[in-house]
Design a protein around this motif. Structure first.
Motif, PDB file in Angstrom:
ATOM      1  N   PHE A  17       0.814  -1.212   0.000  1.00 20.55           N
ATOM      2  CA  PHE A  17       0.000   0.000   0.000  1.00 20.55           C
ATOM      3  C   PHE A  17       0.852   1.269   0.000  1.00 20.55           C
ATOM      4  O   PHE A  17       0.307   2.374  -0.009  1.00 20.55           O
ATOM      5  N   ALA A  18       2.161   1.128   0.056  1.00 20.01           N
ATOM      6  CA  ALA A  18       3.038   2.298   0.099  1.00 20.01           C
ATOM      7  C   ALA A  18       2.795   3.194  -1.109  1.00 20.01           C
ATOM      8  O   ALA A  18       2.670   2.722  -2.232  1.00 20.01           O
ATOM      9  N   GLY A  19       2.717   4.481  -0.875  1.00 25.96           N
ATOM     10  CA  GLY A  19       2.512   5.438  -1.952  1.00 25.96           C
ATOM     11  C   GLY A  19       1.227   6.219  -1.829  1.00 25.96           C
ATOM     12  O   GLY A  19       1.097   7.296  -2.413  1.00 25.96           O
ATOM     13  N   VAL A  20       0.267   5.688  -1.062  1.00 26.00           N
ATOM     14  CA  VAL A  20      -1.008   6.407  -0.931  1.00 26.00           C
ATOM     15  C   VAL A  20      -0.820   7.752  -0.235  1.00 26.00           C
ATOM     16  O   VAL A  20      -1.615   8.677  -0.436  1.00 26.00           O
ATOM     17  N   GLU A  21       0.252   7.865   0.561  1.00 24.23           N
ATOM     18  CA  GLU A  21       0.468   9.109   1.297  1.00 24.23           C
ATOM     19  C   GLU A  21       1.105  10.206   0.444  1.00 24.23           C
ATOM     20  O   GLU A  21       1.189  11.357   0.866  1.00 24.23           O
ATOM     21  N   SER A  22       1.541   9.871  -0.767  1.00 22.11           N
ATOM     22  CA  SER A  22       2.273  10.835  -1.589  1.00 22.11           C
ATOM     23  C   SER A  22       1.363  11.817  -2.315  1.00 22.11           C
ATOM     24  O   SER A  22       1.841  12.802  -2.875  1.00 22.11           O
TER      25      SER A  22
END
Length: 573
Positions: A279-284
């Motif tokens: 799920f990494a990347g949703v915060e970008s």
């Protein structure tokens, strides 16, 4: 006063008038078209001094309002979040999750992380809607927690993105070897050039590129899910119906490391720790808030919609994979970086559809390049934000006439040359060790987002500010953020639990799981000692100014999507 001036808060107009009056051309750009942020008033400051005095860069500053261009729409943000999180973790890595936790264990693991992602997205949306600044949660941390904490996570993100771009380019070279034996250096040069070109282009160009990539990924995910169901139900000629056969044998759970129920729990937990990086990347999506149209409306909408789409896609994909491939299939073994390990490719090949491997490989290549573009965007905007705060050299504040922080992009371009280390086996080993240092950075970032939100709500309560004054809020986030923060910390400290069990020690896994923790702590304590910062008192958080700036912002009207885009706009809107 122009219409654009009327939309700015009064305080910003005052500083803007003061700054532009001291600039020879009144716009802050030199004859070559590059922004000259080094105004007369700040030319004598030292290398690391903040350029603008607006709360030392805590709120939206004059530099952002003047030098950056708002070219990202809400659809770009939504698709940016989707493009960042749908990648190799879904196309190649789900098989590893099923192998460790079984079909039900992997489904539950991704469901728990999906709930944490929901909390992170809603916390980010509420905070970023009030403070739509470049660098997003890094600047929020300086405003709400401690300037030293913002410095630590900011430079940790810069470092992680500096290394992730060449790692993605290296992955592209490996993926191309699935088709051809052409010298990898050719692909390295090509992708460095086009990545830098997109990074230097107008922000809208980046938004459109990621928009197209996200559409390709979504179409492939939908296609693979439908294809998987067709194969499972025996819809392909010559194949039998599978149904829930693999849920019965070898079973819904897998015993991982230990035996019995404890082993099944560890399998579930191993899936959960691995799902974080999927799920990494949703915060970008909020990193370029100052380059977003109507950020106080667009960012919350994007956060809400991205969460729903991503969780649905991942949950369906994990469920279908658990139906297609048994958890004890030896072809699932490995690190999840080969197309042959993709459970979709395994199932399609068994059904006599070998062409699926090439389709998945092509989309994964676009995913890798998309990831490098996003790392460049996130890294350069964090670096720009650090320079605004005086925590990075002020040369990184220079922008092109179309609003791109070109010195930040050139800084990252230098480190893209690290991808040539992949041509040497020994150098490649060192390179991947460097990459592994920030593998836990995702959980650090999520924890910071949640901590920022907790502090925001606490400061509002202390200062008797009603929650309804927030540009966007939800009643339940005051409860979900602390719980999700606790879960992120627990997962962070247990991510590499397997190396502490008998006979399973692995130095690379230990480094990737834990070394980022002392790196961040050393940066935090070091800057805290150097700058003598203090944890900001809840009474001293300048929320009154933040709310005043937010309430004076006037949103631009939104038009309807043109042409064919309207047919698929349900994906992001």
């Amino acid at each position: 006063m122009t219409s654009s001036d009327a939309k700015r808060p009064a305080a910003v107009n005052h500083v803007l008038a003061r700054d532009t009056s001291s600039s020879p051309n009144g716009a802050g750009h030199d004859a070559d078209g590059f922004a000259d942020n080094l105004t007369t008033a700040t030319s004598t400051r030292n290398l690391f001094s903040p350029v603008h005095p607006d709360h030392d860069g805590d709120l939206v500053t004059t530099a952002e309002d003047r030098d950056l261009k708002r070219g990202l729409a809400q659809r770009h943000l939504s698709m940016l979040g989707i493009a960042g999180s749908i990648g190799t973790g879904l196309f190649l890595g789900l098989g590893v999750a099923v192998q460790k936790g079984g079909p039900l264990g992997s489904l539950l693991g991704y469901a728990v992380i999906g709930l944490i992602v929901c909390s992170v997205q809603f916390a980010l949306g509420e905070t970023a809607a009030l403070l739509p600044v470049t660098g997003s949660f890094v600047r929020h941390a300086e405003f709400l927690v401690d300037p030293a904490w913002g410095f630590a996570i900011g430079w940790n993100l810069v470092y992680g993105n500096v290394l992730s771009i060449p790692s993605e380019i290296t992955a592209i070279c490996v993926l191309f070897q699935f088709w051809t034996d052409i010298n990898p250096s050719v692909f390295i040069v090509v992708f460095i050039v086009i990545t830098v070109a997109v990074g230097l282009a107008f922000i809208r160009v980046f938004g459109e590129v990621e928009f197209v990539f996200a559409l390709l990924k979504i179409w492939l995910v939908v296609f693979l899910i439908v294809l998987g169901l067709v194969i499972n139900l025996g819809g392909v000629p010559g194949t039998e119906r599978i149904g829930f056969r693999y849920w019965r044998d070898p079973g819904p759970f897998v015993e991982y490391i230990a035996a019995g129920d404890w082993g099944k729990f560890l399998g579930f937990w191993a899936v959960m720790t691995g799902a974080v990086f999927s799920f990494a990347g949703v915060e970008s999506l909020a990193m370029a808030a100052a380059e977003t149209k109507n950020p106080r409306r667009s960012i919350p909408r994007a956060c809400k919609r991205v969460f729903a789409r991503i969780v649905i896609f991942y949950m369906l994909a994990v469920f279908v994979v658990g139906l297609l491939v048994p958890s004890n299939d030896p072809r699932l073994s490995g690190s999840g970086d080969s197309v042959a390990q993709s459970p979709f490719v395994i199932a399609a090949s068994a059904a006599g559809i070998p062409a699926i491997a090439s389709v998945v490989n092509a989309i994964v290549i676009t995913s890798a390049w998309s990831a490098s573009n996003q790392s460049l965007l996130a890294g350069t905007r964090v670096l720009y934000g650090l320079a605004l705060k005086g925590q990075a050299p002020k040369i990184f504040l220079r922008t092109t006439s179309w609003g791109t922080p070109y010195m930040c992009v050139l800084f990252f371009a230098c480190f893209m040359l690290l991808s040539f280390m992949s041509l040497s086996q020994g150098a490649m080993t060192v390179f991947w060790w460097l990459v592994s240092l920030t593998a836990a950075g995702v959980l650090v970032s999520w924890s910071s987002i949640l901590l920022n939100h907790v502090r925001l709500r606490q400061a509002m309560k202390r200062q008797n500010i009603d929650v309804s004054r927030l540009p966007w809020y939800n009643s339940w986030t005051v409860y979900t953020s602390p719980v999700a923060l606790f879960m992120c910390i627990v997962i962070l400290f247990t991510a590499g639990f397997g190396v502490f069990t008998e006979g399973n020690w692995d130095a690379a896994t230990f480094v990737s799981s834990y070394l980022d923790i002392p790196i961040v702590l050393i940066a935090y304590l070091g800057y805290k000692f150097y700058a003598k910062t203090k944890i900001i008192s809840l009474d001293d958080v300048p929320l009154a100014d933040a709310f005043e700036q937010a309430e004076q912002q006037i949103d631009e009207p939104e038009g309807k999507e043109p042409g064919w885009i309207r047919l698929v706009s349900w994906i992001w809107d």
